[in-house]
Design an enzyme around this catalytic site. Sequence first.
Site, PDB file in Angstrom:
ATOM      1  N   LYS A   1       2.281 -13.629  -7.512  1.00 40.25           N
ATOM      2  CA  LYS A   1       2.917 -13.740  -6.198  1.00 40.25           C
ATOM      3  C   LYS A   1       2.775 -15.130  -5.596  1.00 40.25           C
ATOM      4  O   LYS A   1       1.890 -15.903  -5.953  1.00 40.25           O
ATOM      5  CB  LYS A   1       2.373 -12.654  -5.269  1.00 40.25           C
ATOM      6  CG  LYS A   1       3.015 -11.316  -5.659  1.00 40.25           C
ATOM      7  CD  LYS A   1       2.830 -10.216  -4.676  1.00 40.25           C
ATOM      8  CE  LYS A   1       3.671  -9.029  -5.164  1.00 40.25           C
ATOM      9  NZ  LYS A   1       3.236  -7.768  -4.565  1.00 40.25           N
TER      10      LYS A   1
ATOM     11  N   ARG B   1      -1.042  -3.646 -10.521  1.00 40.02           N
ATOM     12  CA  ARG B   1       0.345  -3.797 -10.981  1.00 40.02           C
ATOM     13  C   ARG B   1       0.506  -5.242 -11.441  1.00 40.02           C
ATOM     14  O   ARG B   1       0.358  -6.163 -10.640  1.00 40.02           O
ATOM     15  CB  ARG B   1       1.294  -3.466  -9.828  1.00 40.02           C
ATOM     16  CG  ARG B   1       2.768  -3.558 -10.182  1.00 40.02           C
ATOM     17  CD  ARG B   1       3.628  -3.202  -8.964  1.00 40.02           C
ATOM     18  NE  ARG B   1       5.040  -3.297  -9.258  1.00 40.02           N
ATOM     19  CZ  ARG B   1       5.735  -4.430  -9.226  1.00 40.02           C
ATOM     20  NH1 ARG B   1       5.148  -5.562  -8.903  1.00 40.02           N
ATOM     21  NH2 ARG B   1       7.024  -4.426  -9.512  1.00 40.02           N
TER      22      ARG B   1
HETATM   23  C1  7PJ Z   1       4.908  -4.670  -5.531  1.00 35.10           C
HETATM   24  C2  7PJ Z   1       5.747  -3.613  -5.877  1.00 35.10           C
HETATM   25  C3  7PJ Z   1       3.602  -4.383  -5.053  1.00 35.10           C
HETATM   26  C4  7PJ Z   1       4.130  -2.062  -5.357  1.00 35.10           C
HETATM   27  C5  7PJ Z   1       6.797  -5.466  -6.149  1.00 35.10           C
HETATM   28  C6  7PJ Z   1       6.573  -8.656  -7.270  1.00 35.10           C
HETATM   29  C7  7PJ Z   1       7.499  -8.163  -6.221  1.00 35.10           C
HETATM   30  N1  7PJ Z   1       5.358  -2.320  -5.820  1.00 35.10           N
HETATM   31  N2  7PJ Z   1       6.924  -4.128  -6.265  1.00 35.10           N
HETATM   32  N3  7PJ Z   1       3.252  -3.062  -4.990  1.00 35.10           N
HETATM   33  N4  7PJ Z   1       5.592  -5.825  -5.732  1.00 35.10           N
HETATM   34  N5  7PJ Z   1       3.723  -0.789  -5.260  1.00 35.10           N
HETATM   35  O1  7PJ Z   1       6.304  -8.033  -8.268  1.00 35.10           O
HETATM   36  O2  7PJ Z   1       6.134  -9.810  -7.075  1.00 35.10           O
HETATM   37  O3  7PJ Z   1       2.792  -5.236  -4.683  1.00 35.10           O
HETATM   38  S1  7PJ Z   1       8.117  -6.521  -6.527  1.00 35.10           S
END
Ligand code: 7PJ
Length: 277
Positions: A223, A257
């Site tokens: 990020k 994640r």
């Molecule tokens: C997240 C997401 C997160 C959850 C994205 C990226 C942007 N879902 N989807 N948590 N981020 N639950 O991957 O940088 O932090 S998309």
Amino acid sequence: MIWRAGDRVWEFPRSPLIMGIVNVTPDSFSDGGQHATTETAVAHALALASEGADILDIGGESTRPGAPPVSEADELARVLPVIKKLAGATGAALSVDTQKPAVAAAALDAGAVIVNDIAAHRNNPQMWQTAASAGAGYVAMHMQGTPQTMQDAPTYDDVVATVHDFFGERLEATAGAGLPAEHVALDPGLGFGKSLEHNLALLGALEHFTKWQRPLLVGASRKSFLGHLTGAKVADRLPGSLACACRAAEAGAGIVRVHEVRETAHALKTWAAISRQ
Ligand code: 7PJ
């Protein structure tokens, strides 16, 4: 504490589950759409599973700041073929990263067992009912604003208190829609309407959120706040991402994640070995 998602039941505390990111988007900020076709997305997902992903998070709508919304038809056309091909082809649990109840419903029907809802702040009981009727797992993520506007000037009196209270409200709302708490995981939504300071405050306060007795999902991988800290470009943010994964593990988070599954698995294995001392 357990987390139920379809036919899966995970028990916590444990070393965090690794959720591998599978973008099926032509404009995703971090991999430039390299997995834009069904075949490459499926191959990438299977590679992540073989590297140790417990969950594969399949998304067809880029949520990078300023990204344009995607129509339901386009999103379905992106994610459904991937989920259909992966169902039965991998032991990893399948998650759909969507804000749309219709996409969630079709994905669950095709074999997904988790709805990852970055728009959990919206009052849309339909999403919760969809997850409930499928017996799915549900990730409630905090976001201030929308992906189109969220990074303009995020402000909070107290970001930790705000996210903490949001979790409590969401657990009530999802239960009210028929989705038992055992199906719900909570996510502070790093980068979603958060400044660098907000993200660091949340990462520093993760223990605070364990009060809700639900698994915490932490998504820091690649990020922009990592770039703001180190100057690293998107492709060079693995070290910062691993630091955050280890911090999440230290705080007892249930799920991380990530883009780089193999490296995260090694970092968490090392962390777990140390923490057993
Ligand atoms: C997240 C997401 C997160 C959850 C994205 C990226 C942007 N879902 N989807 N948590 N981020 N639950 O991957 O940088 O932090 S998309």
